[in-house]
Design a protein around this motif. Structure first.
Motif, PDB file in Angstrom:
ATOM      1  N   ASN A 443       0.854  -1.187   0.000  1.00  0.00           N
ATOM      2  CA  ASN A 443       0.000   0.000   0.000  1.00  0.00           C
ATOM      3  C   ASN A 443       0.894   1.244   0.000  1.00  0.00           C
ATOM      4  OD1 ASN A 443      -1.416   2.278   0.950  1.00  0.00           O
ATOM      5  ND2 ASN A 443      -2.950   0.990   1.959  1.00  0.00           N
ATOM      6  N   LEU A 444       0.891   1.954  -1.118  1.00  0.00           N
ATOM      7  CA  LEU A 444       1.816   3.070  -1.308  1.00  0.00           C
ATOM      8  C   LEU A 444       1.623   4.170  -0.265  1.00  0.00           C
ATOM      9  CD1 LEU A 444       4.033   4.084  -3.202  1.00  0.00           C
ATOM     10  CD2 LEU A 444       2.259   5.139  -4.599  1.00  0.00           C
ATOM     11  N   SER A 445       0.381   4.516  -0.009  1.00  0.00           N
ATOM     12  CA  SER A 445       0.129   5.588   0.967  1.00  0.00           C
ATOM     13  C   SER A 445       0.624   5.186   2.347  1.00  0.00           C
ATOM     14  CB  SER A 445      -1.360   5.898   1.043  1.00  0.00           C
ATOM     15  OG  SER A 445      -1.806   6.312  -0.212  1.00  0.00           O
ATOM     16  N   ARG A 446       0.343   3.931   2.710  1.00  0.00           N
ATOM     17  CA  ARG A 446       0.805   3.450   4.013  1.00  0.00           C
ATOM     18  C   ARG A 446       2.341   3.465   4.087  1.00  0.00           C
ATOM     19  NH1 ARG A 446      -1.814  -1.809   5.809  1.00  0.00           N
ATOM     20  NH2 ARG A 446      -2.799  -0.583   7.429  1.00  0.00           N
ATOM     21  N   ALA A 447       2.984   3.087   2.998  1.00  0.00           N
ATOM     22  CA  ALA A 447       4.449   3.056   2.981  1.00  0.00           C
ATOM     23  C   ALA A 447       5.005   4.440   3.315  1.00  0.00           C
ATOM     24  CB  ALA A 447       4.956   2.603   1.619  1.00  0.00           C
ATOM     25  N   HIS A 448       4.499   5.457   2.634  1.00  0.00           N
ATOM     26  CA  HIS A 448       4.964   6.827   2.901  1.00  0.00           C
ATOM     27  C   HIS A 448       4.624   7.261   4.322  1.00  0.00           C
ATOM     28  CE1 HIS A 448       6.381   7.881  -1.069  1.00  0.00           C
ATOM     29  NE2 HIS A 448       5.285   7.383  -1.609  1.00  0.00           N
ATOM     30  N   ARG A 449       3.383   6.967   4.727  1.00  0.00           N
ATOM     31  CA  ARG A 449       2.900   7.420   6.033  1.00  0.00           C
ATOM     32  C   ARG A 449       3.744   6.810   7.160  1.00  0.00           C
ATOM     33  NH1 ARG A 449      -2.372   6.076   5.030  1.00  0.00           N
ATOM     34  NH2 ARG A 449      -2.143   4.057   6.046  1.00  0.00           N
ATOM     35  N   VAL A 450       4.001   5.512   7.065  1.00  0.00           N
ATOM     36  CA  VAL A 450       4.744   4.831   8.135  1.00  0.00           C
ATOM     37  C   VAL A 450       6.218   5.244   8.105  1.00  0.00           C
ATOM     38  CG1 VAL A 450       5.453   2.580   9.047  1.00  0.00           C
ATOM     39  CG2 VAL A 450       3.116   2.911   8.197  1.00  0.00           C
ATOM     40  N   ALA A 451       6.813   5.296   6.913  1.00  0.00           N
ATOM     41  CA  ALA A 451       8.235   5.653   6.812  1.00  0.00           C
ATOM     42  C   ALA A 451       8.488   7.018   7.448  1.00  0.00           C
ATOM     43  CB  ALA A 451       8.677   5.655   5.354  1.00  0.00           C
ATOM     44  N   ALA A 452       7.534   7.928   7.260  1.00  0.00           N
ATOM     45  CA  ALA A 452       7.708   9.291   7.783  1.00  0.00           C
ATOM     46  C   ALA A 452       7.646   9.329   9.310  1.00  0.00           C
ATOM     47  CB  ALA A 452       6.634  10.205   7.197  1.00  0.00           C
ATOM     48  N   GLN A 453       7.154   8.262   9.919  1.00  0.00           N
ATOM     49  CA  GLN A 453       7.034   8.261  11.392  1.00  0.00           C
ATOM     50  C   GLN A 453       8.073   7.374  12.074  1.00  0.00           C
ATOM     51  OE1 GLN A 453       2.714   8.267  12.784  1.00  0.00           O
ATOM     52  NE2 GLN A 453       2.488   7.720  10.632  1.00  0.00           N
ATOM     53  N   MET A 454       8.980   6.794  11.311  1.00  0.00           N
ATOM     54  CA  MET A 454      10.018   5.947  11.918  1.00  0.00           C
ATOM     55  C   MET A 454      11.143   6.831  12.466  1.00  0.00           C
ATOM     56  SD  MET A 454       9.454   2.638  11.632  1.00  0.00           S
ATOM     57  CE  MET A 454       7.875   3.097  12.237  1.00  0.00           C
ATOM     58  N   ASP A 455      11.470   6.639  13.741  1.00  0.00           N
ATOM     59  CA  ASP A 455      12.546   7.436  14.359  1.00  0.00           C
ATOM     60  C   ASP A 455      13.902   6.805  14.042  1.00  0.00           C
ATOM     61  OD1 ASP A 455      10.547   8.949  15.489  1.00  0.00           O
ATOM     62  OD2 ASP A 455      10.643   7.931  17.432  1.00  0.00           O
ATOM     63  N   VAL A 456      14.270   6.810  12.780  1.00  0.00           N
ATOM     64  CA  VAL A 456      15.516   6.146  12.371  1.00  0.00           C
ATOM     65  C   VAL A 456      16.247   6.991  11.330  1.00  0.00           C
ATOM     66  CG1 VAL A 456      14.661   3.791  12.769  1.00  0.00           C
ATOM     67  CG2 VAL A 456      14.308   4.857  10.531  1.00  0.00           C
TER      68      VAL A 456
END
Ligand code: NAD
Length: 503
Positions: A443-456
């Motif tokens: 899921n492209l939207s989820r990929a962007h959304r989650v990646a943006a919230q990873m503290d890494v």
């Protein structure tokens, strides 16, 4: 090929005295003056490779002074074109002596040829080539400004080498991680003194021969072997003529080095430990997620800073994921580096094996279900003396278990189910570390959304260890200070000065 044959091949063309590692100071190999040395043993079967001299204050001082003299001498006078040609020649020479580097690295670490020939050695050559190319096209900013008298002024920035750089490197990807620092440091016009890990002295020593072969001026690249506290590592990072310290290793060691580098207010660049998560959503391509997670959990026997030790899987596919990762882990072949069917080597040392096995025991004490593995690996013949452990998967631990929170650095992972995206993000970020994460979803939207919230510092989506060397690399939180890679490396390896000219 037997370990003995490998051994001979590792030293092809070198005289017997050089089966022992040597310091490389001011363009010459030396055993130094401390009279102290230690045994370098391969973790494959614990047999002796050779001896390694331990450098003391005198060796560090000689190396740092040679590096300083090279800066003030021929190296400092080279044009960018001359310097970058030389670094490209270093890359070519590593490739020309590929088999020697490969055999030396695999002896020191026990890692499979299949891995080191695809990752460690080619990346070492690429580290020189890429940074040589990067600095060729550098530009800096200019600002034209008005002045009250109407004449105006021009500002322009100059990037100048920082000076003598201390490089302290670890054992897991010895040549790759050392050249990841040496490449940009030299490309920017600095000189280096390297203190390789005490576990893996060979390839740093061999690189000294390469430097001489391509005609690097004496003192540009120096190597002093030794340990950390009270030894070459501490002496190097405290030396007053060192202008910057770049370090890859454990977070606790980083704290010690930061204190040492505080003397004289030296800048540091740190790539430290991790406890990296993978989040696997039910909408992922399961084949790809399994393939990527197999690599991220078990490659290099789990001794990769970017490796995955915590896996969060969305509940509908939890059982299927666990079953498939178990089958994958049980299909891994432990064996000698030169055997093409080998997927997994030993851990780096008996000491590290003791540490990893202590976590294997702790997992059971903390209530884990052992899905597969969980102990030492029984190996045949001479290999029985090596540092082998089983690839291991656990489930069922609570979020506060030490096995879920502390970096183990072995071929092991814990898998836990989750129900919502928010829960997965919260769990993934619940660590003092912040090096890398992997997210598996179609899921492209989820990929962007989650990646943006990873503290890494590094987040992979539907991949792992896919590296473009021009990108920023480093860790958030306790996983590092600063970023290196491409133009980002310039921030650490150069001093930016502004020249303001009143017209
Ligand atoms: P380590 O910290 O034990 O040792 C690294 C180096 O530091 C060695 O050369 C050691 O001799 C030296 N050292 C130790 N104490 C010192 C001191 N007081 N002063 C100066 N030098 C000192 O790390 P390791 O066990 O070799 O490597 C594994 C660790 O490295 C893991 O924690 C891993 O996550 C981390 N690592 C991080 C990255 C990254 O990019 N973030 C990459 C690879 C490894």
């Amino acid at each position: 090929m037997s370990v003995q044959a490998l051994h001979r091949r590792a030293y092809l063309g070198l005289d017997t005295a050089r089966r022992d590692a040597a310091h490389f100071i001011d363009g010459a190999f030396t055993q130094g003056t401390t009279g102290k040395n230690w045994e370098n043993r391969t973790p494959l079967d614990n047999s002796l490779i050779g001896r390694v001299p331990e450098g003391g204050r005198a060796e560090i001082d000689a190396a740092v002074r040679a590096a300083k003299a090279a800066l003030d001498g021929p190296w400092g006078r080279m044009t960018v074109a001359e310097r970058t040609d030389l670094l490209s020649a270093v890359a070519d020479e590593i490739n020309a002596r590929f088999d020697e580097f490969l055999a030396a690295e695999c002896l020191d670490t026990g890692k499979p040829y299949g891995l080191a020939s695809h990752i460690d050695i080619p990346r070492a050559a690429a580290n020189f080539k890429m940074f040589a190319d990067t600095v060729k096209t550098l530009s800096t900013e200019t600002f034209v400004m008005p002045t009250p008298d109407g004449a105006g002024a021009i500002n322009y920035a100059l990037r100048r080498p920082k000076g003598v750089i201390a490089v302290i490197s670890p054992w897991n990807l010895p040549l790759l991680l050392m050249t990841w620092k040496v490449g940009p440091a030299l490309a920017c016009g600095n000189t280096v003194v390297v203190k390789p890990s005490e576990e893996t002295p060979l390839t740093a020593t061999l690189l000294g021969e390469v430097m001489n072969k391509v005609g690097a001026p004496k003192g540009v690249y120096n190597v002093v072997h030794g340990f950390g506290p009270g030894s070459a590592g501490e002496f190097l990072t405290q030396h007053p003529l060192v202008n910057g310290v770049t370090f890859t290793g454990e977070t606790r060691t980083g704290e010690a080095i930061m204190r040492q580098a505080a003397l004289g207010v030296r800048q540091v660049s740190f790539e430290l430990g991790g406890k990296n998560p993978a989040i696997v959503f039910a909408d992922c391509d399961l084949d790809k997620a399994i393939e990527g997670t197999m690599r991220s959990a078990f490659a290099n026997c789990g001794q990769v800073c970017l490796g995955t030790e915590r896996i969060y899987v969305e509940r509908p596919i939890f059982d299927a994921f666990v079953a498939r990762l178990k089958a994958g882990a049980e299909g891994l072949r432990l064996g000698r580096p030169e055997d093409p069917s080998t997927n997994l080597g030993p851990l780096i040392s008996q000491e590290h094996r003791t540490k990893v096995l202590s976590y294997y025991r702790k997992a059971i004490e903390e209530g884990a279900t052992v899905v597969t593995g969980g102990g030492a690996a029984d190996m045949p013949g001479d290999l029985a003396q090596g540092a082998w452990v089983q690839p291991t998967i656990w489930t069922g631990l609570t979020d506060d278990a030490s096995v879920v929170n502390e970096e183990i650095f072995g071929p092991c992972c814990h898998i836990r189910p989750f129900d919502t995206e928010g829960e997965a993000i919260r769990l993934a970020n619940a660590t003092p570390y912040g090096l890398a994460a992997a997210v598996w979803t179609e899921n492209l939207s989820r990929a962007h959304r989650v990646a943006a919230q990873m503290d890494v510092g590094v987040c992979w989506v539907n991949s792992w260890f896919l590296r473009d060397l021009r990108t920023a690399f480093g860790g958030a939180k306790q996983s590092g200070i600063g970023r290196e890679g491409g133009l980002h490396s310039l921030e650490f390896y150069t001093e930016l000065s502004n020249v303001c000219i009143k017209l």
